[in-house]
Design a protein around this motif. Structure first.
Motif, PDB file in Angstrom:
ATOM      1  N   GLU A   1       0.715  -1.233   0.105  1.00 30.47           N
ATOM      2  CA  GLU A   1       0.233  -0.008   0.012  1.00 30.47           C
ATOM      3  C   GLU A   1       0.971   1.153   0.073  1.00 30.47           C
ATOM      4  N   PHE A   2       1.947   1.130   0.689  1.00 34.82           N
ATOM      5  CA  PHE A   2       2.728   2.584   0.639  1.00 34.82           C
ATOM      6  C   PHE A   2       3.403   2.539  -0.569  1.00 34.82           C
ATOM      7  N   GLY A   3       3.820   1.570  -1.221  1.00 31.51           N
ATOM      8  CA  GLY A   3       4.375   1.587  -2.470  1.00 31.51           C
ATOM      9  C   GLY A   3       3.387   2.122  -3.655  1.00 31.51           C
ATOM     10  N   GLU A   4       2.153   1.752  -3.465  1.00 29.07           N
ATOM     11  CA  GLU A   4       1.025   1.979  -4.513  1.00 29.07           C
ATOM     12  C   GLU A   4       0.472   3.381  -4.231  1.00 29.07           C
ATOM     13  N   HIS A   5       0.105   3.497  -3.011  1.00 30.98           N
ATOM     14  CA  HIS A   5      -0.770   4.695  -2.621  1.00 30.98           C
ATOM     15  C   HIS A   5      -0.051   5.420  -1.475  1.00 30.98           C
ATOM     16  N   PRO A   6       1.080   5.970  -1.507  1.00 27.23           N
ATOM     17  CA  PRO A   6       1.847   6.556  -0.265  1.00 27.23           C
ATOM     18  C   PRO A   6       1.113   7.799   0.049  1.00 27.23           C
ATOM     19  N   ASP A   7       0.283   8.370  -0.501  1.00 28.83           N
ATOM     20  CA  ASP A   7      -0.430   9.778  -0.149  1.00 28.83           C
ATOM     21  C   ASP A   7      -1.686   9.239   0.801  1.00 28.83           C
ATOM     22  N   CYS A   8      -2.326   8.119   0.443  1.00 33.51           N
ATOM     23  CA  CYS A   8      -3.460   7.703   1.402  1.00 33.51           C
ATOM     24  C   CYS A   8      -2.775   6.909   2.517  1.00 33.51           C
ATOM     25  N   ALA A   9      -1.843   6.023   2.261  1.00 38.10           N
ATOM     26  CA  ALA A   9      -1.221   5.129   3.264  1.00 38.10           C
ATOM     27  C   ALA A   9      -0.616   6.024   4.558  1.00 38.10           C
ATOM     28  N   ILE A  10      -0.368   7.199   4.445  1.00 40.95           N
ATOM     29  CA  ILE A  10       0.267   7.702   5.581  1.00 40.95           C
ATOM     30  C   ILE A  10      -0.710   8.293   6.484  1.00 40.95           C
ATOM     31  N   GLY A  11      -1.748   8.761   5.988  1.00 41.95           N
ATOM     32  CA  GLY A  11      -2.902   8.987   6.893  1.00 41.95           C
ATOM     33  C   GLY A  11      -3.658   7.926   7.545  1.00 41.95           C
ATOM     34  N   ARG A  12      -3.844   6.559   6.810  1.00 40.63           N
ATOM     35  CA  ARG A  12      -4.229   5.422   7.440  1.00 40.63           C
ATOM     36  C   ARG A  12      -3.267   4.906   8.478  1.00 40.63           C
ATOM     37  N   MET A  13      -2.071   5.031   8.304  1.00 38.93           N
ATOM     38  CA  MET A  13      -1.201   4.518   9.309  1.00 38.93           C
ATOM     39  C   MET A  13      -1.201   5.297  10.520  1.00 38.93           C
ATOM     40  N   ARG A  14      -1.393   6.697  10.410  1.00 40.41           N
ATOM     41  CA  ARG A  14      -1.204   7.512  11.394  1.00 40.41           C
ATOM     42  C   ARG A  14      -2.464   7.309  12.309  1.00 40.41           C
ATOM     43  N   TRP A  15      -3.869   6.855  11.675  1.00 38.73           N
ATOM     44  CA  TRP A  15      -4.976   6.847  12.455  1.00 38.73           C
ATOM     45  C   TRP A  15      -4.720   5.330  12.996  1.00 38.73           C
ATOM     46  N   ALA A  16      -4.280   4.352  12.346  1.00 44.92           N
ATOM     47  CA  ALA A  16      -4.105   2.662  12.822  1.00 44.92           C
ATOM     48  C   ALA A  16      -3.090   3.093  13.880  1.00 44.92           C
ATOM     49  N   ARG A  17      -2.001   3.792  14.337  1.00 48.39           N
ATOM     50  CA  ARG A  17      -1.192   3.835  15.123  1.00 48.39           C
ATOM     51  C   ARG A  17      -1.819   4.345  16.621  1.00 48.39           C
ATOM     52  N   SER A  18      -2.473   5.467  16.262  1.00 44.36           N
ATOM     53  CA  SER A  18      -3.248   6.139  17.272  1.00 44.36           C
ATOM     54  C   SER A  18      -4.415   5.280  17.860  1.00 44.36           C
ATOM     55  N   ALA A  19      -5.235   4.583  17.163  1.00 45.01           N
ATOM     56  CA  ALA A  19      -6.187   3.577  17.320  1.00 45.01           C
ATOM     57  C   ALA A  19      -5.943   2.376  18.178  1.00 45.01           C
ATOM     58  N   VAL A  20      -4.589   2.072  17.550  1.00 44.60           N
ATOM     59  CA  VAL A  20      -3.943   0.869  18.347  1.00 44.60           C
ATOM     60  C   VAL A  20      -3.565   1.387  20.067  1.00 44.60           C
ATOM     61  N   ARG A  21      -3.125   2.490  19.992  1.00 40.83           N
ATOM     62  CA  ARG A  21      -2.618   3.017  21.395  1.00 40.83           C
ATOM     63  C   ARG A  21      -3.618   3.198  22.103  1.00 40.83           C
ATOM     64  N   SER A  22      -4.844   3.636  21.661  1.00 44.04           N
ATOM     65  CA  SER A  22      -6.117   3.835  22.497  1.00 44.04           C
ATOM     66  C   SER A  22      -6.731   2.501  22.896  1.00 44.04           C
ATOM     67  N   ALA A  23      -6.779   1.666  21.908  1.00 46.31           N
ATOM     68  CA  ALA A  23      -7.550   0.481  22.007  1.00 46.31           C
ATOM     69  C   ALA A  23      -6.781  -0.643  22.968  1.00 46.31           C
ATOM     70  N   PHE A  24      -5.627  -0.524  23.065  1.00 43.95           N
ATOM     71  CA  PHE A  24      -4.929  -1.616  23.657  1.00 43.95           C
ATOM     72  C   PHE A  24      -3.991  -0.769  24.892  1.00 43.95           C
ATOM     73  N   ALA A  25      -4.498   0.134  25.296  1.00 41.17           N
ATOM     74  CA  ALA A  25      -3.852   1.066  26.347  1.00 41.17           C
ATOM     75  C   ALA A  25      -4.191   0.057  27.791  1.00 41.17           C
ATOM     76  N   ALA A  26      -3.026   0.198  28.538  1.00 42.82           N
ATOM     77  CA  ALA A  26      -3.152  -0.795  29.762  1.00 42.82           C
ATOM     78  C   ALA A  26      -3.902  -0.133  31.159  1.00 42.82           C
TER      79      ALA A  26
END
Length: 77
Positions: free
Chosen positions: A52-77
């Motif tokens: 995805e980063f190779g084919e759609h880097p412009d979209c992938a950056i925003g999605r990864m930012r969301w994914a990292r933030s969502a994971v931090r929140s969802a898996f917070a101890a």
């Protein structure tokens, strides 16, 4: 949460079918991560992220930012 585990979870959420526009709950995020890792494996998730980063880097950056933030929140101890 250690960095490697956070990365695996973020990659799994990134390649899952869950969308940020759905405003998923922490439970849905955890379920999507688990299901995606079970289906693709850790390396399969990483491969799809790279694709995805190779084919759609412009979209992938925003999605990864969301994914990292969502994971931090969802898996917070």
């Amino acid at each position: 949460m250690n960095a490697v585990l956070a990365d695996v979870r973020s990659e799994a959420l990134f390649v899952s079918n869950l969308q940020s526009s759905q405003r998923p709950t922490p439970e849905l995020i955890r379920a999507a991560v688990t299901a995606t890792v079970n289906r693709l494996g850790e390396s399969g998730c990483a491969e799809l992220v790279a694709q995805e980063f190779g084919e759609h880097p412009d979209c992938a950056i925003g999605r990864m930012r969301w994914a990292r933030s969502a994971v931090r929140s969802a898996f917070a101890a």
